[in-house]
Design a protein around this motif. Structure first.
Motif, PDB file in Angstrom:
ATOM      1  N   ARG A  47      50.048  42.966  45.590  1.00 39.83           N
ATOM      2  CA  ARG A  47      50.072  42.964  43.886  1.00 39.83           C
ATOM      3  C   ARG A  47      48.678  43.542  43.401  1.00 39.83           C
ATOM      4  O   ARG A  47      47.691  42.764  44.020  1.00 39.83           O
ATOM      5  CB  ARG A  47      50.517  41.638  43.411  1.00 39.83           C
ATOM      6  N   ASP A  48      48.791  44.212  42.319  1.00 33.67           N
ATOM      7  CA  ASP A  48      47.674  44.740  41.823  1.00 33.67           C
ATOM      8  C   ASP A  48      46.707  43.649  40.855  1.00 33.67           C
ATOM      9  O   ASP A  48      47.422  42.698  40.551  1.00 33.67           O
ATOM     10  CB  ASP A  48      47.818  46.092  40.965  1.00 33.67           C
ATOM     11  N   VAL A  49      45.661  43.759  40.879  1.00 34.06           N
ATOM     12  CA  VAL A  49      45.178  43.036  39.750  1.00 34.06           C
ATOM     13  C   VAL A  49      45.044  43.807  38.439  1.00 34.06           C
ATOM     14  O   VAL A  49      44.148  44.785  38.283  1.00 34.06           O
ATOM     15  CB  VAL A  49      43.589  42.523  40.236  1.00 34.06           C
ATOM     16  N   PRO A  50      45.706  43.426  37.463  1.00 31.37           N
ATOM     17  CA  PRO A  50      45.580  44.432  36.383  1.00 31.37           C
ATOM     18  C   PRO A  50      44.083  44.266  35.754  1.00 31.37           C
ATOM     19  O   PRO A  50      43.352  43.675  35.696  1.00 31.37           O
ATOM     20  CB  PRO A  50      46.244  43.434  35.292  1.00 31.37           C
ATOM     21  N   PRO A  51      43.832  45.839  35.436  1.00 34.34           N
ATOM     22  CA  PRO A  51      42.564  45.987  34.700  1.00 34.34           C
ATOM     23  C   PRO A  51      42.170  44.767  33.584  1.00 34.34           C
ATOM     24  O   PRO A  51      40.908  44.586  33.578  1.00 34.34           O
ATOM     25  CB  PRO A  51      42.729  47.503  33.999  1.00 34.34           C
ATOM     26  N   LEU A  56      38.473  40.775  32.037  1.00 34.33           N
ATOM     27  CA  LEU A  56      38.019  39.225  31.670  1.00 34.33           C
ATOM     28  C   LEU A  56      37.207  38.363  32.667  1.00 34.33           C
ATOM     29  O   LEU A  56      36.334  37.830  32.112  1.00 34.33           O
ATOM     30  CB  LEU A  56      39.550  38.642  31.281  1.00 34.33           C
ATOM     31  N   MET A  57      37.668  38.503  33.924  1.00 35.23           N
ATOM     32  CA  MET A  57      36.998  38.029  34.869  1.00 35.23           C
ATOM     33  C   MET A  57      35.545  38.575  34.997  1.00 35.23           C
ATOM     34  O   MET A  57      34.568  37.654  35.241  1.00 35.23           O
ATOM     35  CB  MET A  57      37.632  38.162  36.368  1.00 35.23           C
ATOM     36  N   CYS A  58      35.102  39.878  34.849  1.00 35.62           N
ATOM     37  CA  CYS A  58      33.818  40.187  34.817  1.00 35.62           C
ATOM     38  C   CYS A  58      33.021  39.734  33.391  1.00 35.62           C
ATOM     39  O   CYS A  58      31.861  39.452  33.500  1.00 35.62           O
ATOM     40  CB  CYS A  58      33.824  41.856  34.748  1.00 35.62           C
ATOM     41  N   ALA A  59      33.733  39.889  32.389  1.00 31.37           N
ATOM     42  CA  ALA A  59      33.176  39.132  31.182  1.00 31.37           C
ATOM     43  C   ALA A  59      32.444  37.820  31.334  1.00 31.37           C
ATOM     44  O   ALA A  59      31.588  37.174  30.944  1.00 31.37           O
ATOM     45  CB  ALA A  59      34.046  39.305  29.783  1.00 31.37           C
ATOM     46  N   CYS A  60      33.838  36.982  32.177  1.00 32.51           N
ATOM     47  CA  CYS A  60      33.312  35.587  32.207  1.00 32.51           C
ATOM     48  C   CYS A  60      32.048  35.284  33.139  1.00 32.51           C
ATOM     49  O   CYS A  60      31.038  34.592  33.127  1.00 32.51           O
ATOM     50  CB  CYS A  60      34.538  34.809  32.851  1.00 32.51           C
ATOM     51  N   ALA A  61      32.112  36.256  34.203  1.00 33.40           N
ATOM     52  CA  ALA A  61      30.953  36.209  35.299  1.00 33.40           C
ATOM     53  C   ALA A  61      29.799  36.736  34.511  1.00 33.40           C
ATOM     54  O   ALA A  61      28.645  36.099  34.673  1.00 33.40           O
ATOM     55  CB  ALA A  61      31.227  37.329  36.214  1.00 33.40           C
ATOM     56  N   LEU A  62      29.826  37.750  33.741  1.00 32.80           N
ATOM     57  CA  LEU A  62      28.560  37.994  33.131  1.00 32.80           C
ATOM     58  C   LEU A  62      28.100  37.235  31.976  1.00 32.80           C
ATOM     59  O   LEU A  62      27.240  37.311  31.186  1.00 32.80           O
ATOM     60  CB  LEU A  62      28.693  39.485  32.635  1.00 32.80           C
ATOM     61  N   SER A  63      28.678  36.184  31.602  1.00 34.24           N
ATOM     62  CA  SER A  63      28.346  35.062  30.624  1.00 34.24           C
ATOM     63  C   SER A  63      27.542  34.046  31.451  1.00 34.24           C
ATOM     64  O   SER A  63      27.062  33.282  30.913  1.00 34.24           O
ATOM     65  CB  SER A  63      29.586  34.046  30.270  1.00 34.24           C
ATOM     66  N   ILE A  77      33.008  48.335  39.438  1.00 32.82           N
ATOM     67  CA  ILE A  77      34.469  48.180  40.040  1.00 32.82           C
ATOM     68  C   ILE A  77      34.950  49.584  40.730  1.00 32.82           C
ATOM     69  O   ILE A  77      34.596  50.552  40.173  1.00 32.82           O
ATOM     70  CB  ILE A  77      35.590  48.192  38.837  1.00 32.82           C
ATOM     71  N   VAL A  78      35.148  49.261  41.983  1.00 30.08           N
ATOM     72  CA  VAL A  78      35.826  50.418  42.686  1.00 30.08           C
ATOM     73  C   VAL A  78      37.027  50.362  42.955  1.00 30.08           C
ATOM     74  O   VAL A  78      37.639  49.494  43.880  1.00 30.08           O
ATOM     75  CB  VAL A  78      34.950  50.508  43.995  1.00 30.08           C
ATOM     76  N   ARG A  79      37.872  51.153  42.579  1.00 28.63           N
ATOM     77  CA  ARG A  79      39.456  51.332  42.871  1.00 28.63           C
ATOM     78  C   ARG A  79      39.905  52.569  43.199  1.00 28.63           C
ATOM     79  O   ARG A  79      40.699  52.644  43.854  1.00 28.63           O
ATOM     80  CB  ARG A  79      40.244  51.064  41.123  1.00 28.63           C
ATOM     81  N   ASP A  99      42.190  46.588  52.225  1.00 25.58           N
ATOM     82  CA  ASP A  99      43.583  46.127  51.879  1.00 25.58           C
ATOM     83  C   ASP A  99      43.426  45.583  50.698  1.00 25.58           C
ATOM     84  O   ASP A  99      44.313  45.376  49.779  1.00 25.58           O
ATOM     85  CB  ASP A  99      43.954  45.014  52.874  1.00 25.58           C
ATOM     86  N   ALA A 100      42.277  45.015  50.120  1.00 27.69           N
ATOM     87  CA  ALA A 100      41.991  44.180  48.768  1.00 27.69           C
ATOM     88  C   ALA A 100      42.410  45.426  47.615  1.00 27.69           C
ATOM     89  O   ALA A 100      42.073  46.720  47.648  1.00 27.69           O
ATOM     90  CB  ALA A 100      40.746  43.847  48.574  1.00 27.69           C
ATOM     91  N   PRO A 101      43.214  44.884  46.501  1.00 28.46           N
ATOM     92  CA  PRO A 101      43.612  45.786  45.826  1.00 28.46           C
ATOM     93  C   PRO A 101      42.139  46.368  44.763  1.00 28.46           C
ATOM     94  O   PRO A 101      42.224  47.218  44.188  1.00 28.46           O
ATOM     95  CB  PRO A 101      44.450  45.272  44.437  1.00 28.46           C
ATOM     96  N   VAL A 102      41.111  45.411  44.809  1.00 28.03           N
ATOM     97  CA  VAL A 102      40.140  45.927  43.998  1.00 28.03           C
ATOM     98  C   VAL A 102      38.524  45.413  45.084  1.00 28.03           C
ATOM     99  O   VAL A 102      38.700  44.498  45.620  1.00 28.03           O
ATOM    100  CB  VAL A 102      39.988  44.855  42.767  1.00 28.03           C
ATOM    101  N   PHE A 103      37.732  46.418  44.871  1.00 22.67           N
ATOM    102  CA  PHE A 103      36.469  46.137  45.365  1.00 22.67           C
ATOM    103  C   PHE A 103      35.548  46.293  44.382  1.00 22.67           C
ATOM    104  O   PHE A 103      35.323  47.200  43.396  1.00 22.67           O
ATOM    105  CB  PHE A 103      36.278  47.051  46.627  1.00 22.67           C
ATOM    106  N   LEU A 104      34.614  45.296  44.160  1.00 23.52           N
ATOM    107  CA  LEU A 104      33.623  45.151  43.297  1.00 23.52           C
ATOM    108  C   LEU A 104      32.173  45.376  44.142  1.00 23.52           C
ATOM    109  O   LEU A 104      32.163  44.943  45.143  1.00 23.52           O
ATOM    110  CB  LEU A 104      33.460  43.911  42.369  1.00 23.52           C
TER     111      LEU A 104
END
Ligand SMILES: Cc1cc2nc3c(=O)[nH]c(=O)nc-3n(C[C@H](O)[C@H](O)[C@H](O)COP(=O)(O)O)c2cc1C
Length: 279
Positions: A47-51, A56-63, A77-79, A99-104
């Motif tokens: 299952r993908d992680v929707p953009p 939203l997760m990145c904004a919370c992290a950068l808070s 973000i590397v997709r 395997d991970a849908p997203v790599f940061l």
């Protein structure tokens, strides 16, 4: 509430070998339970992680808090499959990266503050180790905050510092400019399975009161090795050809063997070549 208290106590007992008092009236017990029970995730569903969710997760992290409000951490973000594959090719021992849908990639950005100084026509007499250190600390805090946000949303994550074994190649693939270095990568996806909880060194080892006190380090390490082996025994021993097969192979033997081999001895050279001054 009762359940959260129980979950916290159970997890921390497994983690530290100690029973902690938990006030059932404490606010945020659910979040504390999530922190106490957290574990790395290296196996993801398709299952993908929707953009939008990722943003939203990145904004919370950068808070996250930032040293002097200097905001020296960035997330990349590397997709794109080709770029992802090239990074994964560098680390064949870690298939979860592919395997991970997203790599940061969490970046220490030491170029923005000097840029701001230039934009405002001011001198920047701070191009020394502190610039690198502050940016790296900020990036690490943002990484930890991303983990917390993502896990709260049900995602699983695995930080990847091994990208720094190939820091130059990664920097080229990601087109990192001068004074920007990767602190760690991060696989993100929906967990396919729940990993095991990883016991930690006792608080007698890592928690100090009033002054630094090492205490009985050898005894504490030995006790930790034994406690950890009850739930997380090592399946394989490192470097048997060099060190032989240990009758009891605990955490300390594993870490001592791991660090009997030079690790990233060229990283300082890479950081300097990226334009940081480390004096
Ligand atoms: C900064 C950082 C870098 C890490 N790098 C890697 C890595 O390159 N590959 C990997 O599989 N796990 C990596 N990990 C995950 C750790 O191995 C994991 O957190 C540790 O074994 C403890 O397990 P736990 O997170 O489940 O408590 C990293 C963790 C951190 C915090």
């Amino acid at each position: 509430m009762e359940e959260a208290v129980q979950n916290i106590q159970d997890a921390l007992l497994k983690r530290f070998g100690e029973r902690f008092a938990v006030d059932a009236m404490l606010p945020g017990l659910g979040e504390l339970a999530r922190l106490a029970e957290r574990r790395v995730c290296r196996s993801y569903t398709k299952r993908d992680v929707p953009p939008d969710l990722l943003r939203l997760m990145c904004a919370c992290a950068l808070s996250a808090p930032s040293k002097s409000d200097l905001q020296q951490a960035d997330i990349l973000i590397v997709r794109e499959n080709d770029r992802r594959a090239k990074i994964a090719d560098l680390l064949p021992a870690m298939p979860w990266l592919r395997d991970a849908p997203v790599f940061l990639v969490f970046l220490a950005n030491g170029r923005r503050v000097p840029q701001v100084s230039r934009l405002r026509g001011k001198p920047f007499p701070n191009d020394h180790l502190d610039l690198f250190f502050n940016a790296t600390v900020d990036a690490a805090i943002v990484l930890a905050t991303f983990l917390r946000a993502a896990e709260a949303a049900g995602l699983g994550c695995c930080p990847i510092s091994v990208i720094r074994d190939h820091a130059r190649a990664v920097a080229e693939l990601l087109e990192l400019p001068e004074k920007v270095v990767p602190v760690a990568g991060m696989c993100v996806g929906w967990p396919a399975e729940q990993g095991a909880l990883s016991p930690r060194l006792s608080l007698a080892t890592t928690l100090h009161e009033e002054r630094f006190a090492e205490g009985d380090l050898a005894g504490e390490i030995d006790a930790y090795d034994r406690r950890r082996a009850e739930t997380r025994p090592y399946r394989n021993q490192r470097d048997v050809a060099r060190f032989g097969r240990a009758e009891f192979y605990g955490w300390s033997e594993d870490k001592a063997r791991q660090y009997a081999v030079p690790q990233r001895a060229d990283f300082g050279g890479f950081v300097r070549a990226q334009g940081f001054h480390l004096d």
